[in-house]
Design a protein around this motif. Sequence first.
Motif, PDB file in Angstrom:
ATOM      1  N   ALA A 127      50.985  13.609  37.490  1.00  0.00           N
ATOM      2  CA  ALA A 127      51.474  12.242  37.680  1.00  0.00           C
ATOM      3  C   ALA A 127      50.347  11.310  38.117  1.00  0.00           C
ATOM      4  CB  ALA A 127      52.607  12.226  38.702  1.00  0.00           C
ATOM      5  N   LEU A 128      49.459  11.818  38.970  1.00  0.00           N
ATOM      6  CA  LEU A 128      48.312  11.015  39.396  1.00  0.00           C
ATOM      7  C   LEU A 128      47.422  10.680  38.204  1.00  0.00           C
ATOM      8  CD1 LEU A 128      46.482   9.803  41.626  1.00  0.00           C
ATOM      9  CD2 LEU A 128      45.381  12.057  41.763  1.00  0.00           C
ATOM     10  N   VAL A 129      47.130  11.685  37.382  1.00  0.00           N
ATOM     11  CA  VAL A 129      46.288  11.451  36.207  1.00  0.00           C
ATOM     12  C   VAL A 129      46.950  10.445  35.269  1.00  0.00           C
ATOM     13  CG1 VAL A 129      45.240  12.542  34.182  1.00  0.00           C
ATOM     14  CG2 VAL A 129      45.206  13.723  36.391  1.00  0.00           C
ATOM     15  N   GLY A 130      48.274  10.551  35.125  1.00  0.00           N
ATOM     16  CA  GLY A 130      48.983   9.592  34.301  1.00  0.00           C
ATOM     17  C   GLY A 130      48.891   8.175  34.838  1.00  0.00           C
ATOM     18  N   THR A 131      48.934   8.040  36.163  1.00  0.00           N
ATOM     19  CA  THR A 131      48.800   6.719  36.779  1.00  0.00           C
ATOM     20  C   THR A 131      47.423   6.126  36.491  1.00  0.00           C
ATOM     21  OG1 THR A 131      50.355   7.288  38.543  1.00  0.00           O
ATOM     22  CG2 THR A 131      48.853   5.457  38.970  1.00  0.00           C
ATOM     23  N   THR A 141      40.206   0.178  48.877  1.00  0.00           N
ATOM     24  CA  THR A 141      41.492   0.204  49.550  1.00  0.00           C
ATOM     25  C   THR A 141      42.428   1.166  48.818  1.00  0.00           C
ATOM     26  OG1 THR A 141      41.237  -2.077  50.260  1.00  0.00           O
ATOM     27  CG2 THR A 141      43.463  -1.151  50.313  1.00  0.00           C
ATOM     28  N   PRO A 142      42.890   2.227  49.497  1.00  0.00           N
ATOM     29  CA  PRO A 142      43.745   3.191  48.800  1.00  0.00           C
ATOM     30  C   PRO A 142      45.192   2.711  48.704  1.00  0.00           C
ATOM     31  CG  PRO A 142      43.387   3.922  51.050  1.00  0.00           C
ATOM     32  CD  PRO A 142      42.554   2.660  50.853  1.00  0.00           C
ATOM     33  N   ALA A 143      45.795   2.921  47.547  1.00  0.00           N
ATOM     34  CA  ALA A 143      47.236   2.725  47.371  1.00  0.00           C
ATOM     35  C   ALA A 143      47.873   4.101  47.476  1.00  0.00           C
ATOM     36  CB  ALA A 143      47.525   2.090  46.018  1.00  0.00           C
ATOM     37  N   MET A 155      42.130   2.165  44.596  1.00  0.00           N
ATOM     38  CA  MET A 155      42.227   3.573  44.216  1.00  0.00           C
ATOM     39  C   MET A 155      43.613   4.119  44.547  1.00  0.00           C
ATOM     40  SD  MET A 155      40.040   6.880  45.543  1.00  0.00           S
ATOM     41  CE  MET A 155      38.720   6.725  44.350  1.00  0.00           C
ATOM     42  N   HIS A 156      44.173   4.875  43.603  1.00  0.00           N
ATOM     43  CA  HIS A 156      45.459   5.519  43.829  1.00  0.00           C
ATOM     44  C   HIS A 156      45.239   6.849  44.552  1.00  0.00           C
ATOM     45  CE1 HIS A 156      47.466   2.675  41.177  1.00  0.00           C
ATOM     46  NE2 HIS A 156      46.436   2.806  40.360  1.00  0.00           N
ATOM     47  N   VAL A 157      45.906   7.050  45.666  1.00  0.00           N
ATOM     48  CA  VAL A 157      45.760   8.268  46.458  1.00  0.00           C
ATOM     49  C   VAL A 157      47.127   8.913  46.630  1.00  0.00           C
ATOM     50  CG1 VAL A 157      45.126   9.221  48.693  1.00  0.00           C
ATOM     51  CG2 VAL A 157      43.738   7.404  47.689  1.00  0.00           C
ATOM     52  N   ARG A 158      47.236  10.185  46.268  1.00  0.00           N
ATOM     53  CA  ARG A 158      48.461  10.940  46.521  1.00  0.00           C
ATOM     54  C   ARG A 158      48.221  11.894  47.676  1.00  0.00           C
ATOM     55  NH1 ARG A 158      52.990  11.536  42.810  1.00  0.00           N
ATOM     56  NH2 ARG A 158      52.787   9.882  41.272  1.00  0.00           N
ATOM     57  N   LEU A 189      42.914   9.809  43.383  1.00  0.00           N
ATOM     58  CA  LEU A 189      42.394  10.907  44.202  1.00  0.00           C
ATOM     59  C   LEU A 189      43.549  11.675  44.824  1.00  0.00           C
ATOM     60  CD1 LEU A 189      39.847  12.239  45.621  1.00  0.00           C
ATOM     61  CD2 LEU A 189      40.313  10.646  47.509  1.00  0.00           C
ATOM     62  N   ARG A 190      43.408  12.986  44.860  1.00  0.00           N
ATOM     63  CA  ARG A 190      44.329  13.841  45.602  1.00  0.00           C
ATOM     64  C   ARG A 190      43.523  14.926  46.301  1.00  0.00           C
ATOM     65  NH1 ARG A 190      49.163  17.890  43.709  1.00  0.00           N
ATOM     66  NH2 ARG A 190      50.237  17.901  45.729  1.00  0.00           N
TER      67      ARG A 190
END
Length: 228
Positions: free
Chosen positions: A20-24, A219-221, A1-4, A33-34
Amino acid sequence: MHVRRGRAADPESDRAATDALVGTVADTGEPGLRVWYPPRHVAFGRRDAHSEGYDRARSIARDRGCPPVERAVGGRAVAFTGTVLAVVHAEPADASEPGVDSRYERGSRTLAAALGDCGAEVHRGEPADSFCPGTHSLQTDGGKVAGLAQRVRRDVAVVGGVVLVDDAAAVASILEPVYDALDVPFDPASVGSLAEATSGLDPATVRDRIEATFVGDRTPAVRSVRET
């Protein structure tokens, strides 16, 4: 999962970080997730923009130190004071998914579990004449403390939420004249906060608990938002 993580200095760059998160998520096909405390502003919904009193409502928000912003997700106006938490969970849109209702259900269940872990007794529903009224809300005995909205585009579905950690009185004082200008029913007493329902609450703990609950065993990135 991408986490900002982190926040930007102004609403425009803050929105860019979420975009940018949505684009990723769209590019990678992995959820994102943010969870963060946005800078002060009032976020107006598209229905607000069609109200006769919209320009006056925007002026009122600006006069109270909250720049007006029009958002793509959600219904009516929400005030961010610096202690109002925002949550965005984005995932690839899947034709095999049951759809909007299932995402709302998962989001509501996960958010309620996180707030329960923070010591707050929350249940679904909201008082009459609440801010940003909707069917996917959480409340304590003191009033509405969270709400969810959803936006679905071709490749990504986004569930967004707000959580009132503190500043219930400040949020109510900002929104009362804004809703009056929009000619939308609003009861200031319907605004609650986790701080009113839970003693010794740490805002950072609320943010971290919500993030951990949404991430689960994945695992968050992590990528930080650079303050500008």
